[in-house]
Design a protein around this motif. Structure first.
Motif, PDB file in Angstrom:
ATOM      1  N   LYS A   1       2.040   8.593  -0.455  1.00 47.09           N
ATOM      2  CA  LYS A   1       1.145   8.495  -1.139  1.00 47.09           C
ATOM      3  C   LYS A   1       1.282   8.944  -2.632  1.00 47.09           C
ATOM      4  O   LYS A   1       2.138   9.735  -2.808  1.00 47.09           O
ATOM      5  CB  LYS A   1       0.001   9.387  -0.606  1.00 47.09           C
ATOM      6  CG  LYS A   1      -0.423   9.058   0.782  1.00 47.09           C
ATOM      7  CD  LYS A   1      -1.576   9.819   1.221  1.00 47.09           C
ATOM      8  CE  LYS A   1      -2.141   9.248   2.662  1.00 47.09           C
ATOM      9  NZ  LYS A   1      -3.119  10.079   3.267  1.00 47.09           N
ATOM     10  N   GLY A   2       0.681   8.318  -3.425  1.00 45.72           N
ATOM     11  CA  GLY A   2       0.752   8.669  -4.878  1.00 45.72           C
ATOM     12  C   GLY A   2       1.952   7.896  -5.558  1.00 45.72           C
ATOM     13  O   GLY A   2       2.018   7.945  -6.882  1.00 45.72           O
TER      14      GLY A   2
ATOM     15  N   LYS B   1       0.705  -1.089   0.100  1.00 47.14           N
ATOM     16  CA  LYS B   1       0.052   0.026   0.007  1.00 47.14           C
ATOM     17  C   LYS B   1       0.852   1.316   0.051  1.00 47.14           C
ATOM     18  O   LYS B   1       1.844   1.291   0.828  1.00 47.14           O
ATOM     19  CB  LYS B   1      -0.811   0.022   1.303  1.00 47.14           C
ATOM     20  CG  LYS B   1      -1.902  -1.118   1.162  1.00 47.14           C
ATOM     21  CD  LYS B   1      -3.184  -0.707   0.259  1.00 47.14           C
ATOM     22  CE  LYS B   1      -4.123  -1.440   0.440  1.00 47.14           C
ATOM     23  NZ  LYS B   1      -5.345  -1.407  -0.577  1.00 47.14           N
ATOM     24  N   ALA B   2       0.275   2.226  -0.923  1.00 46.50           N
ATOM     25  CA  ALA B   2       1.093   3.561  -0.901  1.00 46.50           C
ATOM     26  C   ALA B   2       0.666   4.186   0.239  1.00 46.50           C
ATOM     27  O   ALA B   2      -0.500   4.128   0.826  1.00 46.50           O
ATOM     28  CB  ALA B   2       0.849   4.265  -2.081  1.00 46.50           C
ATOM     29  N   GLY B   3       1.432   4.962   0.859  1.00 44.51           N
ATOM     30  CA  GLY B   3       0.967   6.118   2.182  1.00 44.51           C
ATOM     31  C   GLY B   3       1.265   5.091   3.562  1.00 44.51           C
ATOM     32  O   GLY B   3       0.801   5.695   4.304  1.00 44.51           O
ATOM     33  N   LYS B   4       1.635   4.049   3.449  1.00 45.96           N
ATOM     34  CA  LYS B   4       1.637   2.910   4.544  1.00 45.96           C
ATOM     35  C   LYS B   4       3.125   2.413   4.646  1.00 45.96           C
ATOM     36  O   LYS B   4       3.786   2.346   3.741  1.00 45.96           O
ATOM     37  CB  LYS B   4       0.863   1.754   4.476  1.00 45.96           C
ATOM     38  CG  LYS B   4      -0.533   2.019   4.370  1.00 45.96           C
ATOM     39  CD  LYS B   4      -1.156   2.404   5.458  1.00 45.96           C
ATOM     40  CE  LYS B   4      -2.919   2.353   5.175  1.00 45.96           C
ATOM     41  NZ  LYS B   4      -3.643   2.833   6.490  1.00 45.96           N
TER      42      LYS B   4
ATOM     43  N   PRO C   1      -3.063   2.345  -4.237  1.00 47.07           N
ATOM     44  CA  PRO C   1      -3.595   3.374  -3.285  1.00 47.07           C
ATOM     45  C   PRO C   1      -4.298   2.620  -2.226  1.00 47.07           C
ATOM     46  O   PRO C   1      -4.685   1.651  -1.947  1.00 47.07           O
ATOM     47  CB  PRO C   1      -4.664   4.024  -4.218  1.00 47.07           C
ATOM     48  CG  PRO C   1      -4.593   3.278  -5.852  1.00 47.07           C
ATOM     49  CD  PRO C   1      -3.587   2.239  -5.526  1.00 47.07           C
TER      50      PRO C   1
END
Length: 100
Positions: A69-70, A14-17, A100
């Protein structure tokens, strides 16, 4: 040297994690002894690299990556030297993809 992240069945994270990535050292450095180990991560196909501090514990070595993120992919680079002066440099472009 192998990166052993726990990924989904589709080889994604997961992005952002954050994700902790265990590091597996194979070959002569295991018996000879590791003198230095550095890891870098890139989220833009190797255009820019950021140091990923190596954590050393009784259970082994790892890095904790903080996927922005992204971001779409993760590239990993490492430099290892053993106590006899042997060195190894390795880059894994698109090591895994991010969702995402």
């Amino acid at each position: 040297m192998r990166f052993d992240p726990l990924l989904s069945a589709a080889s994604t994270a997961k992005a952002g994690k954050p994700l902790t990535v265990p590091l597996a050292i194979d070959g002569p450095a295991v018996d000879i002894g590791v003198k230095s180990l550095a890891v870098w991560v890139s989220y833009d196909d190797g255009i820019t690299w950021t140091t990923a501090p190596v954590d050393v514990a009784k259970s082994g070595r790892s890095v904790t990556l903080h996927h922005p993120k992204g971001a779409k992919t993760v590239a990993l680079r490492t430099a290892l030297s053993d106590t006899r002066g042997n060195t190894m440099n390795q880059s894994v472009m698109s090591a895994y993809t991010l969702t995402p």
